[in-house]
Design an enzyme around this catalytic site. Sequence first.
Site, PDB file in Angstrom:
ATOM      1  N   LYS A 197       0.598  -1.083   0.167  1.00  0.00           N
ATOM      2  CA  LYS A 197       0.186  -0.235  -0.100  1.00  0.00           C
ATOM      3  C   LYS A 197       1.264   0.942   0.188  1.00  0.00           C
ATOM      4  O   LYS A 197       1.587   1.710   0.950  1.00  0.00           O
ATOM      5  CB  LYS A 197      -0.889  -0.328   1.392  1.00  0.00           C
ATOM      6  CG  LYS A 197      -2.245   0.931   1.363  1.00  0.00           C
ATOM      7  CD  LYS A 197      -2.739   0.958   1.903  1.00  0.00           C
ATOM      8  CE  LYS A 197      -3.542   2.144   2.528  1.00  0.00           C
ATOM      9  NZ  LYS A 197      -4.599   2.104   4.049  1.00  0.00           N
ATOM     10  N   LYS A 250      -2.012  -1.456  -3.894  1.00  0.00           N
ATOM     11  CA  LYS A 250      -2.619  -0.541  -3.937  1.00  0.00           C
ATOM     12  C   LYS A 250      -2.372   0.697  -3.855  1.00  0.00           C
ATOM     13  O   LYS A 250      -0.936   1.161  -3.073  1.00  0.00           O
ATOM     14  CB  LYS A 250      -3.970  -0.312  -2.751  1.00  0.00           C
ATOM     15  CG  LYS A 250      -4.540   0.833  -2.506  1.00  0.00           C
ATOM     16  CD  LYS A 250      -5.442   0.217  -0.816  1.00  0.00           C
ATOM     17  CE  LYS A 250      -6.142   1.664  -1.018  1.00  0.00           C
ATOM     18  NZ  LYS A 250      -5.731   1.805   0.863  1.00  0.00           N
TER      19      LYS A 250
HETATM   20  C1  PBG Z   1      -7.375   3.375   5.510  1.00  0.00           C
HETATM   21  C2  PBG Z   1      -7.679   3.266   3.958  1.00  0.00           C
HETATM   22  C3  PBG Z   1      -7.660   4.340   2.974  1.00  0.00           C
HETATM   23  C4  PBG Z   1      -8.009   3.472   1.722  1.00  0.00           C
HETATM   24  C5  PBG Z   1      -8.333   1.697   1.997  1.00  0.00           C
HETATM   25  N1  PBG Z   1      -8.475   1.817   3.352  1.00  0.00           N
HETATM   26  C6  PBG Z   1      -6.811   5.564   3.403  1.00  0.00           C
HETATM   27  C7  PBG Z   1      -6.131   5.853   3.602  1.00  0.00           C
HETATM   28  O1  PBG Z   1      -5.149   4.729   3.513  1.00  0.00           O
HETATM   29  O2  PBG Z   1      -5.926   6.798   4.005  1.00  0.00           O
HETATM   30  C8  PBG Z   1      -8.264   4.113   0.411  1.00  0.00           C
HETATM   31  C9  PBG Z   1      -9.030   3.618  -0.846  1.00  0.00           C
HETATM   32  C10 PBG Z   1      -9.876   4.241  -1.996  1.00  0.00           C
HETATM   33  O3  PBG Z   1      -8.535   5.519  -1.809  1.00  0.00           O
HETATM   34  O4  PBG Z   1     -10.605   3.795  -2.311  1.00  0.00           O
HETATM   35  N2  PBG Z   1      -6.431   3.737   6.252  1.00  0.00           N
END
Ligand code: PBG
Length: 327
Positions: A197, A250
């Site tokens: 991520k 992601k």
């Molecule tokens: C929670 C989380 C996030 C996303 C999924 N889980 C946001 C972040 O890390 O700031 C992003 C999902 C998206 O942008 O569609 N931590």
Amino acid sequence: MTTFFHRGRRLRQSPELRVLVRETPPILAEDLIMPYFVVETEERHFRKEISSMPGQFQLGLDELEKQVASAPGLAAALLFGIPAQKDEKASGSCAENGIVQQAVRRLKTRRPDLLIITDVCLCEYMSHGHCGILSDDGTIRNDATLPLIAETALSHARAGADMVAPSDMMDGRISAIRAALDADGFAQTPVLSYAVKYASAFYGPFREAAQSAPACGDRKSYQMDPGNAREALLEARADIAEGADALIVKPAGPYADILCRVRQAVDVPLCAYQVSGEYAMLRAAGLRGWVDEKAVMLESLLCLKRAGADMLITYYAEDIVKQGLAR
Ligand code: PBG
């Protein structure tokens, strides 16, 4: 006498030939996971469109149920909770009657066939919006956060979640979650780890949707640097070693190279998350008539499968299923 050259067009000349030699099959409904934002509120019919994600809504429990009922072909959902109260301990995240826990119980009763995955994170529940416990100097207390993350995952499993998906990016969270699940009789609950991520600006619209923008600083001390690719393999392997059953990469589209590399390096199922900013861009251009939204959306997802994704989290999942765009 003609000189030899490659006639790539031979196998492209008819739909029958093209389909015969196609490498990546079209999107299947069963590949798709639809994210939902569920809000803890007294208002029975709460439904609010997310301004940076037209067509996506924050939903109260009743509206969530209605929304899901409107898409009988949908195979899987990913739930995000927006609690009524936030605090410095993310108390709502692991509460037995927290909003996600309620939503899981409700959906599993009404739609037992729908696979329910829960996002396990603290940012939506923390007053400061970070994914871990914050110390006085503003740094994240990694190890102190782990029990809370594990407790949150366990509370989701107890509510009936089919799979838990930790997105907090604390080190050691998969071990902590696996141990907590196993110790409580949930050895069969799979962990879908957001292993890879990135600290991405493409999450912008999500933070409006989930009301989870960090009040100070950013997430760069726990999410990955967009310039790093080898590090993705380290993260992926570490999470598998800790017990993750499947992994998420992601964002998706701009990181398709990462997906491809992770695919070559590991053998667990892989999921690509087409995030909020990717949706927002396609949608915005589609609404203006600048692109054929349906076509670019399907193409963007097909490309993720080609890059190596077995499953896809996308805000288009519900539309695709409803419009019969997937088999
Ligand atoms: C929670 C989380 C996030 C996303 C999924 N889980 C946001 C972040 O890390 O700031 C992003 C999902 C998206 O942008 O569609 N931590």
